[in-house]
Design a protein around this motif. Structure first.
Motif, PDB file in Angstrom:
ATOM      1  N   PRO A  13       0.650  -1.421  -0.391  1.00 44.01           N
ATOM      2  CA  PRO A  13       0.299  -0.076  -0.346  1.00 44.01           C
ATOM      3  C   PRO A  13       0.879   1.215  -0.395  1.00 44.01           C
ATOM      4  N   ARG A  14       0.210   2.277  -0.399  1.00 46.21           N
ATOM      5  CA  ARG A  14       1.193   3.383  -0.676  1.00 46.21           C
ATOM      6  C   ARG A  14       1.649   4.597   0.328  1.00 46.21           C
ATOM      7  N   ALA A  15       1.301   4.051   1.624  1.00 44.37           N
ATOM      8  CA  ALA A  15       1.005   4.376   3.041  1.00 44.37           C
ATOM      9  C   ALA A  15       2.362   3.902   3.984  1.00 44.37           C
ATOM     10  N   VAL A  16       2.287   2.538   3.473  1.00 41.82           N
ATOM     11  CA  VAL A  16       3.384   1.486   4.054  1.00 41.82           C
ATOM     12  C   VAL A  16       4.695   2.282   3.317  1.00 41.82           C
ATOM     13  N   VAL A  17       4.511   2.428   1.694  1.00 42.78           N
ATOM     14  CA  VAL A  17       5.957   2.469   1.098  1.00 42.78           C
ATOM     15  C   VAL A  17       6.709   4.427   1.055  1.00 42.78           C
ATOM     16  N   TYR A  18       5.633   4.786   1.716  1.00 47.09           N
ATOM     17  CA  TYR A  18       6.089   6.660   2.362  1.00 47.09           C
ATOM     18  C   TYR A  18       6.121   6.614   3.620  1.00 47.09           C
ATOM     19  N   GLU A  19       6.246   5.553   4.406  1.00 47.62           N
ATOM     20  CA  GLU A  19       6.578   5.304   5.696  1.00 47.62           C
ATOM     21  C   GLU A  19       8.361   5.575   5.692  1.00 47.62           C
ATOM     22  N   VAL A  20       7.993   4.421   4.595  1.00 47.29           N
ATOM     23  CA  VAL A  20       9.502   4.000   4.957  1.00 47.29           C
ATOM     24  C   VAL A  20      10.614   5.201   3.860  1.00 47.29           C
ATOM     25  N   LEU A  21       9.983   5.952   3.211  1.00 52.05           N
ATOM     26  CA  LEU A  21      10.778   7.091   1.969  1.00 52.05           C
ATOM     27  C   LEU A  21      10.080   7.940   3.313  1.00 52.05           C
ATOM     28  N   ARG A  22       9.900   8.511   4.555  1.00 49.14           N
ATOM     29  CA  ARG A  22       9.841   9.245   5.037  1.00 49.14           C
ATOM     30  C   ARG A  22      10.692   9.891   5.874  1.00 49.14           C
ATOM     31  N   ASP A  23      11.095   8.356   6.886  1.00 49.41           N
ATOM     32  CA  ASP A  23      12.623   8.609   7.271  1.00 49.41           C
ATOM     33  C   ASP A  23      13.562   8.263   6.454  1.00 49.41           C
ATOM     34  N   VAL A  24      13.884   9.785   5.821  1.00 59.40           N
ATOM     35  CA  VAL A  24      15.431   9.828   5.665  1.00 59.40           C
ATOM     36  C   VAL A  24      16.677   8.791   6.136  1.00 59.40           C
ATOM     37  N   ALA A  25      16.144   8.206   7.113  1.00 59.91           N
ATOM     38  CA  ALA A  25      17.140   7.201   7.737  1.00 59.91           C
ATOM     39  C   ALA A  25      16.952   5.870   6.996  1.00 59.91           C
ATOM     40  N   HIS A  26      16.074   5.464   6.180  1.00 61.21           N
ATOM     41  CA  HIS A  26      15.734   5.138   5.581  1.00 61.21           C
ATOM     42  C   HIS A  26      16.929   4.360   4.480  1.00 61.21           C
ATOM     43  N   TRP A  27      17.458   5.576   3.887  1.00 58.93           N
ATOM     44  CA  TRP A  27      17.447   5.908   2.478  1.00 58.93           C
ATOM     45  C   TRP A  27      18.688   5.329   2.069  1.00 58.93           C
ATOM     46  N   PRO A  28      20.097   5.632   3.232  1.00 63.75           N
ATOM     47  CA  PRO A  28      20.864   4.731   2.678  1.00 63.75           C
ATOM     48  C   PRO A  28      20.905   2.647   2.690  1.00 63.75           C
ATOM     49  N   ALA A  29      19.996   2.250   2.720  1.00 57.48           N
ATOM     50  CA  ALA A  29      19.816   1.259   2.400  1.00 57.48           C
ATOM     51  C   ALA A  29      18.648   0.901   1.317  1.00 57.48           C
ATOM     52  N   GLU A 137      14.163  -0.605  -7.702  1.00 55.66           N
ATOM     53  CA  GLU A 137      13.793  -2.185  -8.010  1.00 55.66           C
ATOM     54  C   GLU A 137      14.368  -2.064  -6.057  1.00 55.66           C
ATOM     55  N   ALA A 138      15.599  -1.779  -5.210  1.00 57.49           N
ATOM     56  CA  ALA A 138      16.139  -1.959  -3.901  1.00 57.49           C
ATOM     57  C   ALA A 138      14.673  -1.795  -3.383  1.00 57.49           C
ATOM     58  N   LEU A 139      14.366   0.059  -3.453  1.00 60.99           N
ATOM     59  CA  LEU A 139      13.000   0.146  -2.483  1.00 60.99           C
ATOM     60  C   LEU A 139      11.927  -1.365  -2.834  1.00 60.99           C
ATOM     61  N   ARG A 140      11.934  -1.376  -4.383  1.00 59.04           N
ATOM     62  CA  ARG A 140      10.767  -2.271  -3.944  1.00 59.04           C
ATOM     63  C   ARG A 140      10.854  -3.658  -3.248  1.00 59.04           C
ATOM     64  N   HIS A 141      12.081  -4.302  -3.456  1.00 62.01           N
ATOM     65  CA  HIS A 141      12.654  -5.798  -2.841  1.00 62.01           C
ATOM     66  C   HIS A 141      12.603  -5.034  -1.335  1.00 62.01           C
ATOM     67  N   HIS A 142      12.694  -3.779  -0.827  1.00 63.79           N
ATOM     68  CA  HIS A 142      12.875  -3.271   0.757  1.00 63.79           C
ATOM     69  C   HIS A 142      11.530  -4.087   1.004  1.00 63.79           C
ATOM     70  N   CYS A 143      10.697  -3.191   1.102  1.00 61.97           N
ATOM     71  CA  CYS A 143       9.667  -2.883   0.587  1.00 61.97           C
ATOM     72  C   CYS A 143       8.313  -4.410   0.828  1.00 61.97           C
ATOM     73  N   GLU A 144       8.654  -4.589  -0.131  1.00 64.65           N
ATOM     74  CA  GLU A 144       8.022  -6.154  -0.464  1.00 64.65           C
ATOM     75  C   GLU A 144       8.646  -7.059   0.784  1.00 64.65           C
ATOM     76  N   TRP A 145       9.961  -7.806   0.587  1.00 63.88           N
ATOM     77  CA  TRP A 145      10.350  -8.940   1.199  1.00 63.88           C
ATOM     78  C   TRP A 145      10.829  -8.632   2.800  1.00 63.88           C
ATOM     79  N   GLU A 146      11.514  -7.093   3.039  1.00 64.17           N
ATOM     80  CA  GLU A 146      12.310  -6.934   4.050  1.00 64.17           C
ATOM     81  C   GLU A 146      11.244  -6.332   5.241  1.00 64.17           C
ATOM     82  N   LEU A 147       9.826  -5.987   4.882  1.00 68.76           N
ATOM     83  CA  LEU A 147       9.380  -5.452   6.116  1.00 68.76           C
ATOM     84  C   LEU A 147       8.860  -6.277   6.750  1.00 68.76           C
ATOM     85  N   ASP A 148       7.957  -7.412   5.861  1.00 70.97           N
ATOM     86  CA  ASP A 148       7.535  -8.955   6.318  1.00 70.97           C
ATOM     87  C   ASP A 148       7.798  -9.691   5.257  1.00 70.97           C
TER      88      ASP A 148
END
Lengths: 156, 281
Positions: A13-29, A137-148
């Motif tokens: 969901p958009r809200a989940v992805v936004y939460e990942v992007l919102r916290d810039v501390a996640h960006w280097p990942a 691609e890394a953001l997609r993998h992180h959101c789809e597989w690493e969060l849960d």
């Protein structure tokens, strides 16, 4: 200014992805090419607004000071250079069906100089495009597989 | 053309590879020839291989993407790097298309370096000996995907490698490679024509590619052969995946497939982002 735009569909969901992007501390990942990322000044909501960044692009390391700003809650995060190579960037999110969203990574940049710089700018467009694809691609993998371990909608 | 889906059947094919003989691997020959082959790979392809330290002890299934047509330089580089890093006594067999292990003369050399005709039985026999196996699930379809798709993982939905690793209880170690497709240019993979000519039935061949390369220019179906351009080739070994730990004893194979290919796509895109000007670096 040269503009390069790349998009990807993420099964979250958009809200989940936004939460990942919102916290810039996640960006280097997931932001491919970052070799340095140091917060300079804290933002009101706890995020750092200014960051010293070092980005490895092609055969070069680009350093600079970047200001994160222009947030539209749940939809868009923008940044721009304060020092170093002149550029602006943004992640834009849009719904793309049930529990799926489309993320667009826009980057605009320019180089000083004459004819040679224009040639370099054209070359850089391809290089930056590949870097944007790798980041998405890394953001997609992180959101789809690493969060849960199980992406939503796949339980069946 | 090294690779293939280990679940594929051999029956009915006119092209049959050499019978699987794990003893054909010749560690002494590899030891003697390794320096020369590695020098060639370093000088011609400026080969870079990273991440071999991530490979756990014991048998593993290396799962890779490969490129560059019949010669698959990234496969050769991966095999050389394994032997250079672990030494020739830690055996690695690569599952190869029947066409590759069936070619006279060439077949002798590739088998001595560890190539075996692709098949589940062959891979399991290698695991039972404590050896590791390298497989390219994308097979001939991937190795001849159009140049415009050179930075995409394309396994054509083949999941046999997952079942193989799960049943054998060995970890999957993904290996991504980039640059092989710059050693020539695939204009089209010719899948429709291959289907029309029923090549799959005749020789397990699913594509009839049209390529552009040196010195003959246009080639059809890999003939005449080309001289690979000196493109820079990067290989990256990724973190191992334990299917049992991640997906349990009865995995959802589609989900496991999505996970492995997703992780490999991230690795491949990252390698591609280091590319400045193809084919130079």
């Amino acid at each position: 200014m040269k503009n390069v735009s790349r998009s990807i569909t993420i099964r979250r969901p958009r809200a989940v992805v936004y939460e990942v992007l919102r916290d810039v501390a996640h960006w280097p990942a997931f932001f491919v090419g970052f070799t340095g990322w140091d917060p300079v000044a804290p933002h009101d909501d706890g995020d750092a607004e200014l960051h010293h960044v070092v980005l490895h692009v092609g055969s070069s390391s680009l350093g600079g000071l970047v200001r994160i700003g222009g947030r539209v809650e749940g939809e868009r995060i923008e940044w721009q250079s304060e020092r170093g190579p002149e550029h602006v960037g943004a992640f834009t999110l849009a719904d793309d069906g049930e529990d799926t969203c489309r993320v667009t990574f826009d980057l605009g940049f320019q180089l000083a100089g004459g004819l040679v710089s224009r040639l370099v700018l054209e070359l850089s467009t391809q290089i930056m495009g590949r870097l944007q694809v790798a980041t998405l691609e890394a953001l997609r993998h992180h959101c789809e597989w690493e969060l849960d371990p199980t992406p939503e909608g796949d339980e069946a | 053309m090294v690779s293939d889906d280990p679940s594929a059947e051999h029956g009915g094919s006119l092209i049959r590879g050499a019978a699987v003989d794990l003893d054909a691997r010749d560690p002494e020959l590899i030891r003697r020839q390794l320096p020369a082959w590695w020098a060639l790979a370093t000088l011609w392809f400026r080969a870079e291989v990273d991440g071999l330290e991530k490979v756990p002890d014991g048998p593993v299934l290396l799962v890779g993407n490969h490129s560059g047509g019949l010669l698959t330089p990234d496969t050769v580089i991966t095999m050389l790097a394994w032997n250079a890093y672990f030494g020739v006594d830690r055996a690695l067999y690569s599952l190869a298309h029947a066409m590759a292990t069936g070619v006279p003369v060439l077949n002798d050399l590739t088998r001595r370096f560890g190539a075996i005709t692709a098949g589940i039985d062959a891979a399991e026999a290698a695991f039972e000996r404590g050896a590791s196996v390298l497989v390219y699930p994308g097979g001939d379809r991937e190795v001849y995907r159009p140049w415009s798709r050179r930075h995409r993982i394309d396994f054509d939905g083949r999941q046999g490698f997952l079942r193989l690793a799960h049943r054998a209880g060995v970890p999957i170690v993904p290996v991504v490679a980039e640059g092989g497709h710059d050693t020539m240019m695939v204009l089209t993979d010719g899948r429709r024509l291959a289907r029309l000519l029923r090549l799959e039935r005749l020789g397990r061949i699913k594509v009839l590619p049209v390529t552009l390369g040196l010195p003959f220019g246009i080639a059809v179906g890999g003939f005449p052969p080309h001289l690979p351009l000196p493109a820079k080739i990067r290989v990256q070994v990724l973190d191992p995946i334990d299917l049992h730990a991640r997906f349990g004893d009865e995995p959802d194979w589609d989900q496991a497939y999505d996970f492995v290919t997703s992780r490999m796509q991230v690795g491949l895109s990252e390698l591609a982002s280091r590319h400045v000007v193809p084919p130079f670096r």
